[in-house]
Scaffold this active site. Sequence first.
Site, mmCIF file in Angstrom:
data_model
loop_
_atom_site.group_PDB
_atom_site.id
_atom_site.type_symbol
_atom_site.label_atom_id
_atom_site.label_comp_id
_atom_site.label_asym_id
_atom_site.label_seq_id
_atom_site.Cartn_x
_atom_site.Cartn_y
_atom_site.Cartn_z
ATOM 1 N N HIS A 104 0.819 -1.217 0.000
ATOM 2 C CA HIS A 104 0.000 0.000 0.000
ATOM 3 C C HIS A 104 0.851 1.264 0.000
ATOM 4 O O HIS A 104 0.405 2.300 -0.522
ATOM 5 C CB HIS A 104 -0.971 -0.029 1.180
ATOM 6 C CG HIS A 104 -2.109 -0.977 0.959
ATOM 7 N ND1 HIS A 104 -3.323 -0.581 0.450
ATOM 8 C CD2 HIS A 104 -2.194 -2.326 1.130
ATOM 9 C CE1 HIS A 104 -4.119 -1.638 0.334
ATOM 10 N NE2 HIS A 104 -3.455 -2.708 0.742
ATOM 11 N N HIS B 184 7.350 -7.567 3.448
ATOM 12 C CA HIS B 184 5.907 -7.407 3.559
ATOM 13 C C HIS B 184 5.159 -8.587 2.972
ATOM 14 O O HIS B 184 4.263 -9.151 3.605
ATOM 15 C CB HIS B 184 5.440 -6.120 2.887
ATOM 16 C CG HIS B 184 3.970 -5.886 3.044
ATOM 17 N ND1 HIS B 184 3.401 -5.516 4.243
ATOM 18 C CD2 HIS B 184 2.940 -6.008 2.170
ATOM 19 C CE1 HIS B 184 2.100 -5.410 4.109
ATOM 20 N NE2 HIS B 184 1.786 -5.700 2.852
ATOM 21 N N HIS C 113 14.033 -22.878 -0.285
ATOM 22 C CA HIS C 113 15.066 -22.508 -1.259
ATOM 23 C C HIS C 113 15.496 -21.061 -1.050
ATOM 24 O O HIS C 113 16.702 -20.758 -1.055
ATOM 25 C CB HIS C 113 14.528 -22.716 -2.676
ATOM 26 C CG HIS C 113 15.505 -22.369 -3.755
ATOM 27 N ND1 HIS C 113 16.848 -22.695 -3.697
ATOM 28 C CD2 HIS C 113 15.338 -21.703 -4.935
ATOM 29 C CE1 HIS C 113 17.461 -22.261 -4.786
ATOM 30 N NE2 HIS C 113 16.566 -21.651 -5.552
#
Length: 389
Positions: free
Chosen positions: A134, A233, A295
């Site tokens: 955002h 995030h 990974h």
Amino acid sequence: MSSRETNPNGICKDIPNLISSFVDTFVDYSFSGTFPPHDPTPPHEIPQTRFEKPDRLVAIGDLHGDLEKSKQAFKLAGLIDSSDRWTGGSTMVVQVGDVLDRGGDELKILYFLERLKREAERNGGKIVTMNGNHEIMNVEGDFRYVTEKGLEEVQVWLDWYCLGNEMKSLCQGLENVKDPYQGIPTCFPRAKPECFQGIRARIAALRPEGPVAKRFLSKNQTVAVVGDSVFVHGGLLAEHIEYGLERINEEVRGWIGGGGGRYAPVYCRGGNSVVWLRKFSDERPHKCDCSALEHALSTIPGVKRMIMGHTIQDGGINGVCDDKAIRIDVGMSKGCSDGFPEVLEISKDSGVRIVTSNPLYKEKGGESKMGLGLLVPAEHVPKQVEVKA
């Protein structure tokens, strides 16, 4: 001989920086009612990406424009007192982004975090703030999740900011500040006319090099490694890590500061980007790509878990993939799910635990969760991070 004759250009010529600082303080106080402390960070300092593991680390999820819930989360973790002053000592805090949108206190939260950063640093602590999707959307001019109060708040702030610029223009020795509205249209075909000025103000404040973007968001990290945890995030894939975590932080900071055009770098855009990825945050554990997660983690030496926000966890903070992914967005904002504030705590002494304000756990003694089976049927709940009371 008069002072005007000995100094024909006036006092402003001698102390322009002092005058500018006074005006900035006047604007801040007029908007926020507080005097933000001086920021000692050099303006061109590259944000740090990697940090040593602190004695106590607290991670806080998405805040989305809800100042009250934001303060509740900080109080829950013992980081502020009843007067909202820092009490966290040497604690390190990571807030994983998404301060913007869905609520009307976005700038107030940015001011709150900015003040706490200074207070924490004076007491040996640290607060790291991050960019969420955002923040990226708003800098790009994507306002799909902005509220009416959010538009109003930014417009009020920019009115004060422009007044401050007018005051500075009266002082010789100070460079004229560029009009923040320069190049912005006065109407928007798909918006209501009563929202036009609010949209203009938001574009002006948050576009690359805009005063809010440059002051607050350009100081955010997009990726941070703290001890044996990596924070982001949305999520990180091996290709992002190969590109370079420091490089990502530096480039995003440069773009927000006005050095990279209108749109964010490609690794911040699209479903597989660092701020949008949901491969590790689906509430159904079998939908999480544990192979890709392992990974990615294997390419960051010493890191054993990824901590992320972005996707609301209705059951609260939880872990999947043998707790290698910990999801901390609990939708606490009233603009989201109005969820109970929760924070993740990692300490050298007691390991990983979840601190919650959910009254069901308080009734059982303490504020630490031992699992979510108490709240919803176990078959609908991801595996929990092991926590200690």
